[in-house]
Design an enzyme around this catalytic site. Sequence first.
Site, short mmCIF file in Angstrom:
data_model
loop_
_atom_site.label_atom_id
_atom_site.label_comp_id
_atom_site.label_asym_id
_atom_site.label_seq_id
_atom_site.Cartn_x
_atom_site.Cartn_y
_atom_site.Cartn_z
N VAL A 103 -22.68 -26.52 -10.16
CA VAL A 103 -22.50 -25.10 -9.82
C VAL A 103 -21.05 -24.67 -10.04
O VAL A 103 -20.62 -23.64 -9.54
CB VAL A 103 -22.93 -24.84 -8.35
CG1 VAL A 103 -24.42 -25.07 -8.18
CG2 VAL A 103 -22.15 -25.72 -7.37
N ASP A 104 -20.29 -25.48 -10.80
CA ASP A 104 -18.85 -25.27 -10.92
C ASP A 104 -18.43 -24.44 -12.13
O ASP A 104 -17.26 -24.08 -12.26
CB ASP A 104 -18.12 -26.62 -10.93
CG ASP A 104 -18.74 -27.61 -11.91
OD1 ASP A 104 -19.10 -27.20 -13.04
OD2 ASP A 104 -18.86 -28.80 -11.57
N HIS A 119 -28.86 -24.49 -10.85
CA HIS A 119 -28.70 -24.33 -9.40
C HIS A 119 -27.75 -23.20 -9.03
O HIS A 119 -27.27 -23.13 -7.91
CB HIS A 119 -28.23 -25.65 -8.77
CG HIS A 119 -29.26 -26.73 -8.85
ND1 HIS A 119 -28.98 -28.07 -8.67
CD2 HIS A 119 -30.60 -26.67 -9.09
CE1 HIS A 119 -30.10 -28.77 -8.79
NE2 HIS A 119 -31.09 -27.95 -9.06
N CYS A 127 -25.97 -11.12 -1.59
CA CYS A 127 -26.53 -10.67 -0.31
C CYS A 127 -28.02 -11.00 -0.28
O CYS A 127 -28.75 -10.68 -1.21
CB CYS A 127 -26.32 -9.17 -0.15
SG CYS A 127 -27.22 -8.49 1.27
N CYS A 179 -24.75 -3.40 2.76
CA CYS A 179 -25.87 -3.19 3.69
C CYS A 179 -25.72 -3.97 5.00
O CYS A 179 -26.58 -3.87 5.87
CB CYS A 179 -27.19 -3.56 3.02
SG CYS A 179 -27.47 -5.35 2.93
N GLY A 244 -24.87 -45.06 -12.81
CA GLY A 244 -25.73 -45.76 -11.87
C GLY A 244 -27.20 -45.70 -12.23
O GLY A 244 -27.59 -45.24 -13.30
ZN LIG Z 1 -26.54 -6.25 1.04
#
Ligand SMILES: [Zn+2]
Length: 269
Positions: A103-104, A119, A127, A179, A244
């Site tokens: 996710v980098d 991912h 949000c 929101c 591994g």
């Molecule tokens: Zn929001």
Amino acid sequence: MVDGVAALARFVDRHPRLLVLTGAGCSTPSGIPDYRDADGSWKHRKPMSFAEFSGSPAARRRYWAGSLRGWPAVRDAGPNPAHRALTVLERQGRVVRVVTQNVDGLHQRAGSRRVIDLHGRLDVVECLSCGARLRREDVQALLCDWNPGFEGKGGARPDGDASVGTALDGFRVPDCPECGGVLKPAVVFFGEGVPRPRVDECMAGLCAADALLVVGSSLMVYSGYRFVLAARERGTPVAVVNLGRTRADAQLTLKVAADCARVLPALVA
Ligand SMILES: [Zn+2]
């Protein structure tokens, strides 16, 4: 390792269009720690689940307090030779897609263009109510302003979380500026599914590929392992470069048990 590189070179020659699947082992040479050790077991406590995060303000305080400390290590990490070698393979026209479990954003920073972030991305916050998207850096600035004394590195983990103590009652977490909803990093948490259209895009890549090349993943998480299963079903050969053990070791055409940051640069050299 020389034998491994030669075998991998033959594999890549025989299968000119690759779907590449990368995991944590591709980012560890950049200083981003892995979740699992060489046997595929957890090194640290299991990451927070989506149910825990979305169900409890105390869990969210714990997550963001850890993430406040862990994020700078991810933000400041740079691509390593494995990322750069995959960029070279892509420019040679050998890569259909790079599907990454990381996710980098390091593949993109290395110059890869055909990346699917399976991912999600840690540099984006979204949000849960209205879907608004914010830059992680802006949320980080708020977190730092509101919670002085929590900064500092140490104990970073691949999801940008980090170990923190329990005295977090006063820790302030920002809500959605649109929101007032709950904000969450735009990454897939444990217990949360990968969005279907994203999986479909990856599967389309697999259909267009001659082979699947797995780099730096133990394949313990089903979201990645499913591509090995799909490849097997289609009769598509699978090669793995991983230090591994992997969940798919019995099902591989080729296994190179070595550091991808050494093997891949040797492959493209
Ligand atoms: Zn929001």
